[in-house]
Design a protein around this motif. Structure first.
Motif, mmCIF file in Angstrom:
data_model
loop_
_atom_site.group_PDB
_atom_site.id
_atom_site.type_symbol
_atom_site.label_atom_id
_atom_site.label_comp_id
_atom_site.label_asym_id
_atom_site.label_seq_id
_atom_site.Cartn_x
_atom_site.Cartn_y
_atom_site.Cartn_z
ATOM 1 N N LYS A 99 -17.324 28.643 -32.982
ATOM 2 C CA LYS A 99 -18.220 28.158 -31.929
ATOM 3 C C LYS A 99 -18.606 29.247 -30.928
ATOM 4 N N PRO A 100 -17.687 30.077 -30.435
ATOM 5 C CA PRO A 100 -18.118 31.140 -29.507
ATOM 6 C C PRO A 100 -19.141 32.096 -30.106
ATOM 7 N N VAL A 101 -18.996 32.397 -31.402
ATOM 8 C CA VAL A 101 -19.952 33.285 -32.065
ATOM 9 C C VAL A 101 -21.316 32.609 -32.159
ATOM 10 N N LEU A 102 -21.327 31.319 -32.466
ATOM 11 C CA LEU A 102 -22.579 30.566 -32.547
ATOM 12 C C LEU A 102 -23.308 30.569 -31.204
ATOM 13 N N ILE A 103 -22.589 30.280 -30.128
ATOM 14 C CA ILE A 103 -23.204 30.253 -28.800
ATOM 15 C C ILE A 103 -23.719 31.635 -28.408
ATOM 16 N N ALA A 104 -22.941 32.674 -28.706
ATOM 17 C CA ALA A 104 -23.382 34.036 -28.398
ATOM 18 C C ALA A 104 -24.699 34.363 -29.090
ATOM 19 N N GLY A 105 -24.863 33.892 -30.320
ATOM 20 C CA GLY A 105 -26.099 34.135 -31.049
ATOM 21 C C GLY A 105 -27.317 33.540 -30.359
ATOM 22 N N TRP A 106 -27.154 32.365 -29.782
ATOM 23 C CA TRP A 106 -28.282 31.744 -29.077
ATOM 24 C C TRP A 106 -28.566 32.436 -27.752
ATOM 25 N N LEU A 107 -27.532 32.862 -27.049
ATOM 26 C CA LEU A 107 -27.748 33.551 -25.780
ATOM 27 C C LEU A 107 -28.507 34.861 -25.980
ATOM 28 N N ILE A 108 -28.175 35.577 -27.052
ATOM 29 C CA ILE A 108 -28.839 36.852 -27.333
ATOM 30 C C ILE A 108 -30.336 36.666 -27.551
ATOM 31 N N ALA A 109 -30.739 35.512 -28.092
ATOM 32 C CA ALA A 109 -32.140 35.291 -28.449
ATOM 33 C C ALA A 109 -33.015 34.853 -27.285
ATOM 34 N N LEU A 110 -32.458 34.600 -26.133
ATOM 35 C CA LEU A 110 -33.234 34.029 -25.031
ATOM 36 C C LEU A 110 -34.505 34.823 -24.677
ATOM 37 N N PRO A 111 -34.484 36.172 -24.694
ATOM 38 C CA PRO A 111 -35.731 36.891 -24.333
ATOM 39 C C PRO A 111 -36.770 36.963 -25.442
ATOM 40 N N VAL A 112 -36.425 36.569 -26.666
ATOM 41 C CA VAL A 112 -37.285 36.860 -27.822
ATOM 42 C C VAL A 112 -38.673 36.228 -27.713
ATOM 43 N N PRO A 113 -38.805 34.920 -27.426
ATOM 44 C CA PRO A 113 -40.165 34.347 -27.387
ATOM 45 C C PRO A 113 -41.090 35.058 -26.399
ATOM 46 N N ALA A 114 -40.584 35.382 -25.213
ATOM 47 C CA ALA A 114 -41.423 36.057 -24.225
ATOM 48 C C ALA A 114 -41.808 37.458 -24.680
ATOM 49 N N MET A 115 -40.892 38.167 -25.322
ATOM 50 C CA MET A 115 -41.189 39.524 -25.786
ATOM 51 C C MET A 115 -42.269 39.507 -26.864
ATOM 52 N N LEU A 116 -42.216 38.523 -27.764
ATOM 53 C CA LEU A 116 -43.233 38.420 -28.805
ATOM 54 C C LEU A 116 -44.573 37.969 -28.225
ATOM 55 N N ALA A 117 -44.524 37.081 -27.241
ATOM 56 C CA ALA A 117 -45.748 36.510 -26.704
ATOM 57 C C ALA A 117 -46.492 37.464 -25.784
ATOM 58 N N TRP A 118 -45.753 38.290 -25.031
ATOM 59 C CA TRP A 118 -46.405 39.114 -24.016
ATOM 60 C C TRP A 118 -46.037 40.600 -24.067
ATOM 61 N N GLY A 119 -45.260 41.032 -25.054
ATOM 62 C CA GLY A 119 -44.880 42.439 -25.134
ATOM 63 C C GLY A 119 -46.101 43.341 -25.174
ATOM 64 N N PRO A 120 -46.168 44.364 -24.323
ATOM 65 C CA PRO A 120 -47.386 45.179 -24.211
ATOM 66 C C PRO A 120 -47.549 46.239 -25.296
ATOM 67 N N SER A 121 -46.500 46.512 -26.066
ATOM 68 C CA SER A 121 -46.602 47.538 -27.102
ATOM 69 C C SER A 121 -45.796 47.109 -28.323
ATOM 70 N N TRP A 122 -46.016 47.815 -29.444
ATOM 71 C CA TRP A 122 -45.306 47.490 -30.680
ATOM 72 C C TRP A 122 -43.806 47.708 -30.524
ATOM 73 N N ALA A 123 -43.409 48.616 -29.633
ATOM 74 C CA ALA A 123 -41.978 48.832 -29.381
ATOM 75 C C ALA A 123 -41.311 47.561 -28.864
ATOM 76 N N TRP A 124 -42.029 46.762 -28.089
ATOM 77 C CA TRP A 124 -41.484 45.495 -27.616
ATOM 78 C C TRP A 124 -41.273 44.529 -28.780
ATOM 79 N N ILE A 125 -42.172 44.543 -29.745
ATOM 80 C CA ILE A 125 -42.045 43.660 -30.912
ATOM 81 C C ILE A 125 -40.832 44.075 -31.746
ATOM 82 N N ILE A 126 -40.648 45.376 -31.908
ATOM 83 C CA ILE A 126 -39.482 45.858 -32.647
ATOM 84 C C ILE A 126 -38.196 45.476 -31.918
ATOM 85 N N ALA A 127 -38.175 45.660 -30.590
ATOM 86 C CA ALA A 127 -36.989 45.300 -29.808
ATOM 87 C C ALA A 127 -36.699 43.808 -29.911
ATOM 88 N N ALA A 128 -37.740 42.982 -29.895
ATOM 89 C CA ALA A 128 -37.552 41.540 -30.047
ATOM 90 C C ALA A 128 -36.936 41.208 -31.394
#
Length: 433
Positions: A99-128
């Motif tokens: 369970k702790p590993v599962l929860i950690a996986g979701w916490l790590i993903a929190l910035p992903v939608p915003a980075m894909l939606a508004w990232g200003p460069s391809w480097a942001w997409i790679i980081a996402a």
């Protein structure tokens, strides 16, 4: 004569419904938690599905990446990160709990939608995609391990069928939804807002309702005689899974090639379809069709492997995938490509849950989570290999040349399984024998 007081060895016959510690194993005994984990894994798949239609087109239309290798760097970043995270997910889930590993996986993903939606460069997409790879490695691996923990040895194929079906049906549904959204609202930001809702729901379910399953694995391990193998180090487990055990190593290479194919379908197929004039909505349908058939089919093929064995389904699935990929290379119309996507989905459904069931069959409960991690390291490394191989061949020759080459490699992988793998799911022993 064997006393009924003691269970049969691992993988032989049906497990008892309760262990000496009172923990009950089996699908029916753990149906509520199993169903909850199916829902959670569907949300994991939805996070991946948000990229299937839109991101290859984003690389071309928004960021103007002309080289295929450069355009596929997001798959390389995703696959490399996910593969490595898979390995640690197994080790960490043994050490700290699932369970702790599962929860950690979701916490790590929190910035992903915003980075894909508004990232200003391809480097942001790679980081996402680095963060998304970590999310997928931790959450998908953990839901696999937890379901194997709950159901015991007799219904592993069925359990993996449900797990992978939920994930890839969600991939398909989200790929089609984001394609439809992009057709009407543009490639950014609207298609990526759907995954933000997935994240909130998944984190809430995992934190509040999912229960730890590590004790189920310990209870199952207590049912079996102490083996020297239970004392193996992580390095020994990695070597056995990767090289020395014929079934485990054959499964690992087949998993790598299978996800190499998925990288091709994810990154190259949409570009081929667009080059032939298909609309974004049509590309979305094709991008969804393959994982939809793959996802739905696994509910049958996982169960089927519990009844007829694993090896022949895997061999047939790899060869069918090879034929389907060749049909994509040869085709030029929507109808031909739709047929190829359906065949590719069927072939992948034969393989995907069955490979995981092989790992569950062979690995002892004491080191099974780490073996799953090693297998998934190889399997999801296929994303990175696929991005490099397909991108390089497409840049040097053409998109169709890259697709033909992967078709040949997939056929070779199926032959390796046919020659090297032994059957891991024994037939029930007739009464009196």
């Amino acid at each position: 004569m064997t006393s009924s007081k003691f269970p049969t060895p691992l993988g032989q016959g049906g497990p008892p419904s309760a262990t000496p510690g009172g923990i009950r194993l089996g699908l029916r005994a753990n149906l509520t938690q199993f169903t909850l984990l199916v829902v959670v894994n569907a949300l994991v798949g939805g996070m991946l599905g948000q990229e299937r239609t839109v991101l290859p087109l984003l690389a071309d239309d928004v960021f103007h990446l002309s080289a295929y290798t450069a355009a596929l760097t997001y798959i390389l970043a995703f696959g490399t990160t996910k593969a490595i995270t898979n390995f640690f997910a197994g080790t960490w889930s043994d050490r700290y709990g699932r369970k702790p590993v599962l929860i950690a996986g979701w916490l790590i993903a929190l910035p992903v939608p915003a980075m894909l939606a508004w990232g200003p460069s391809w480097a942001w997409i790679i980081a996402a995609n680095v963060l998304l790879g970590m999310n997928q490695g931790l959450t998908w691996s953990t839901t696999v391990i937890m379901k194997i923990d709950l159901v015991g040895p007799e219904r592993r194929g069925l359990a993996m069928g449900f797990n992978e079906a939920a994930g890839y049906l969600a991939v398909a549904a989200t790929a089609m939804a984001t394609g439809a959204i992009a057709e009407h609202a543009g490639l950014r930001p609207e298609p990526f807002l759907l995954s933000a809702a997935y994240l909130v729901l998944a984190l809430a379910l995992s934190t509040v309702f999912v229960r730890e399953t590590r004790d189920h694995a310990r209870a199952e391990a207590a049912l079996h005689p102490v083996q020297t193998a239970t004392e193996m180090t992580t390095a020994q487990i990695a070597r056995r899974t990767s090289l020395t055990d014929k079934a485990l190593s054959a499964a690992s290479q087949a998993g790598l090639v299978n996800n190499l194919n998925d990288a091709l379908a994810w990154g190259i197929f949409p570009l081929l379809f667009a080059a032939h004039g298909l609309s974004i909505a049509q590309i979305g349908v094709l991008a969804a069709l393959y994982p939809a058939v793959w996802g739905a089919g696994q509910m049958l093929t996982g169960w089927w492997s519990d009844h007829i064995g694993r090896k022949h389904l895997i061999t047939a699935g790899m060869l069918l995938q090879a034929a389907a990929i060749a049909l994509v290379a040869a085709g030029t119309t929507f109808s031909v490509w739709a047929t190829a996507q359906i065949l590719l989905g069927i072939g992948t459904a034969l393989v995907y849950p069955t490979l995981l069931a092989v790992i569950g069959d062979v690995a002892h409960p004491a080191w099974r989570a780490r073996a799953v991690g090693v297998y998934r390291l190889w399997r999801d490394g296929g994303f990175a290999v696929g991005a490099l191989v397909a991108g390089a061949l497409a840049d040097a020759y053409s998109l169709t040349t890259a697709i033909w080459a992967v078709a040949a490699l997939t056929a070779a992988s199926g032959l390796v399984v046919a020659v090297r793998m032994y059957e891991t799911h024994p037939r029930p022993t007739p009464a009196g024998n």
